[in-house]
Design a protein around this motif. Structure first.
Motif, mmCIF file in Angstrom:
data_model
loop_
_atom_site.group_PDB
_atom_site.id
_atom_site.type_symbol
_atom_site.label_atom_id
_atom_site.label_comp_id
_atom_site.label_asym_id
_atom_site.label_seq_id
_atom_site.Cartn_x
_atom_site.Cartn_y
_atom_site.Cartn_z
ATOM 1 N N ALA A 90 0.965 -1.166 0.006
ATOM 2 C CA ALA A 90 -0.016 -0.123 0.030
ATOM 3 C C ALA A 90 0.820 1.342 0.031
ATOM 4 O O ALA A 90 0.541 2.306 -0.636
ATOM 5 N N GLY A 91 1.836 1.275 0.702
ATOM 6 C CA GLY A 91 2.964 2.320 0.939
ATOM 7 C C GLY A 91 3.556 2.718 -0.735
ATOM 8 O O GLY A 91 3.423 3.993 -0.933
ATOM 9 N N ILE A 92 3.888 1.524 -1.202
ATOM 10 C CA ILE A 92 4.554 1.848 -2.438
ATOM 11 C C ILE A 92 3.494 2.262 -3.575
ATOM 12 O O ILE A 92 3.675 3.326 -4.290
ATOM 13 N N GLN A 93 2.244 1.701 -3.669
ATOM 14 C CA GLN A 93 1.456 1.834 -4.752
ATOM 15 C C GLN A 93 0.715 3.392 -4.430
ATOM 16 O O GLN A 93 0.569 4.207 -5.257
ATOM 17 N N GLY A 284 10.595 -6.943 13.984
ATOM 18 C CA GLY A 284 12.019 -6.619 13.581
ATOM 19 C C GLY A 284 12.195 -5.763 12.491
ATOM 20 O O GLY A 284 11.156 -5.093 12.075
ATOM 21 N N ARG A 285 13.439 -5.393 12.062
ATOM 22 C CA ARG A 285 13.615 -4.349 10.784
ATOM 23 C C ARG A 285 14.038 -5.256 9.580
ATOM 24 O O ARG A 285 14.335 -6.378 9.591
ATOM 25 N N TYR A 286 13.347 -4.671 8.427
ATOM 26 C CA TYR A 286 13.378 -5.185 7.214
ATOM 27 C C TYR A 286 13.550 -4.116 6.096
ATOM 28 O O TYR A 286 12.810 -3.770 5.414
ATOM 29 N N ASP A 287 14.826 -3.688 6.127
ATOM 30 C CA ASP A 287 15.383 -2.687 5.324
ATOM 31 C C ASP A 287 15.361 -3.025 3.820
ATOM 32 O O ASP A 287 15.343 -2.132 3.022
ATOM 33 N N GLY A 288 15.275 -4.124 3.506
ATOM 34 C CA GLY A 288 15.062 -4.296 2.046
ATOM 35 C C GLY A 288 13.856 -4.799 1.347
ATOM 36 O O GLY A 288 13.823 -4.982 0.272
ATOM 37 N N LEU A 289 12.926 -4.735 2.246
ATOM 38 C CA LEU A 289 11.540 -5.319 1.616
ATOM 39 C C LEU A 289 10.908 -4.408 0.914
ATOM 40 O O LEU A 289 10.350 -4.776 -0.175
ATOM 41 N N VAL A 290 11.112 -3.334 1.075
ATOM 42 C CA VAL A 290 10.357 -2.029 0.165
ATOM 43 C C VAL A 290 10.847 -2.245 -1.304
ATOM 44 O O VAL A 290 10.335 -2.259 -2.316
#
Length: 424
Positions: A90-93, A284-290
């Motif tokens: 949703a954030g990307i879209q 947790g952190r997911y810095d690569g997912l976006v």
């Protein structure tokens, strides 16, 4: 005819317990919005590809647990098994993420086809919080401080924090090679599930529940010995901030979480009061997912809490609030006064917003109506009988100990003010 029942692992939440859910949800909302989070609502159904690309093809969730089906257009769709992937999509879209800091939260049902047991259901409810655009350990610490505040607000004392770091994908890949080499040397002692994961996702072996496999895991190399300098500095910075805040934690080097997208910080809040299903909050952190889902590289961290487990924990620890009782119960003296009673009830609701007033419907004697008012826990019975109607009054009868209050006749025009004072 066979009786229709709810689907196995999917439960009705009945009126007798809904007040605990409402208390929990209201407290959650108040706490997270106090930290600047804004609510977002995403669809329950998403493209299956979203979860394959985010969670990972070889995770248990995607391989075994998702509710997946083809719609009439032949598209593969899935009921969402978790909320982070949908929130990122949703954030990307909608252009919410690039060069922006976003603090988002959501609440709703998730679906996994697991074996139902206490604290684990096929439809379950989660609140999730996600932060995008911040890369330092300060926001990690703030998220954990916010969660610790929530436990205090809910009166939950027996919840502990376990913490680990998974480093960067590069350091994790180097560790992966050492881990495979170690487990290859102990292959015969691994259970079938661990052997299947050996070359696909060896880090998941670290949280195996099989006793023989766990004995092998005890001697496995530690990821901390293979961290790069950046990852170690991030983890050390987080630990220092938690210590400064007085938030107790345990470093668990075997904590890996079940989703492939995590990097750096991972954590779980755990209780011993719910048996095997002791994790009540994790993330947790997911810095690569976006970037993995098609957006521009964006640091991010999030967590989710299972509401069923939190409700059970509130009930187990006696921290659950009592059900809300009516402020007043309006007793009606005969069918000829039903219309007048309805009008009186509406006048009181207009004058006293938030008043919990039940007007008796369906007839019955004064005695039976009074018994019902008492059984429902009403503080006051308001009696509108023929005598009261003729005199322009309402009898106000206290049903609970209120410091020596006595039954009295109150002029109808003054009733709202009388109740406003009495209910303070």
């Amino acid at each position: 005819m066979k009786a229709l029942k709810s689907i196995r692992g999917m439960h009705d939440i009945l009126p007798e317990s809904i007040h605990v859910w409402q208390h929990l949800e209201a407290t959650l909302r108040e706490v997270v919005e106090g930290y600047g989070y804004h609510e977002i609502r995403m669809p329950v159904v998403e493209a299956t590809e979203l979860f394959k690309r985010s969670i990972g093809d070889v995770t248990d969730i995607v391989e075994k647990e998702m509710y997946t089906f083809e719609d009439r257009n032949g598209d593969s769709l899935s009921l969402r098994p978790e909320g982070t992937a949908s929130c990122v999509r949703a954030g990307i879209q909608h252009g919410l993420l690039h060069n922006q800091v976003q603090r988002l939260w959501y609440l709703g049902p998730m679906f996994r086809h697991e074996r139902p047991q206490k604290g684990r259901y096929r439809q379950f409810h989660q609140i999730g919080v996600e932060v995008f655009g911040l890369s330092g350990p300060d926001v990690d610490a703030e998220m954990l401080a916010m969660t610790a505040r929530l436990w205090r607000r809910l009166g939950l004392n027996n919840v502990r924090l376990e913490l680990n770091t998974l480093g960067t994908p590069e350091s994790r890949q180097r560790y992966r090679e050492h881990l495979i080499a170690y487990f290859e040397g102990h292959r015969e002692a691994l259970d079938e599930e661990a052997r299947r994961r050996l070359y696909e996702n060896p880090m998941r072996i670290l949280d195996s529940k099989d006793p023989e496999t766990r004995a092998v895991v005890a001697g496995a190399p530690s990821l901390m010995d293979h961290l790069d300098a950046e990852s170690r500095a991030h983890f050390d910075g987080l630990c220092a901030r938690l210590e400064q805040l007085g938030i107790a934690f345990e470093h668990n080097p075997r904590l890996v979480r079940g989703l492939d997208y995590y990097t750096h910080t991972v954590f779980e809040w755990i209780t011993d009061d719910l048996g095997a299903q002791g994790t009540v909050c994790a993330g947790g952190r997911y810095d690569g997912l976006v970037e993995q889902l098609g957006g521009r590289a964006t640091p991010a961290i999030g967590m989710a809490m299972g509401l069923e487990r939190l409700v059970a924990l509130l009930e187990e620890s006696a921290a659950a609030p009592a059900a809300t009782a009516p402020d007043a119960y309006l007793i009606v003296g005969g069918d000829e006064l039903a219309g007048d009673a309805l009008q009186l009830a509406e006048e009181l609701r207009d004058a006293l917003p938030g008043l919990n007033l039940i007007q008796h419907c369906g007839g019955g004697s004064f005695k039976s109506q009074m018994k019902r008012a008492d059984r429902l826990g009403a503080r006051y019975a308001l009696v509108l009988g023929s005598d009261e109607h003729a005199a322009g009054t309402v009898t106000v009868k206290p049903l609970r100990s209120q410091g020596g209050e006595q039954q009295e006749a109150v002029a109808r025009a003054a009733l709202a003010d009388h109740l406003r004072t009495a209910l303070k």
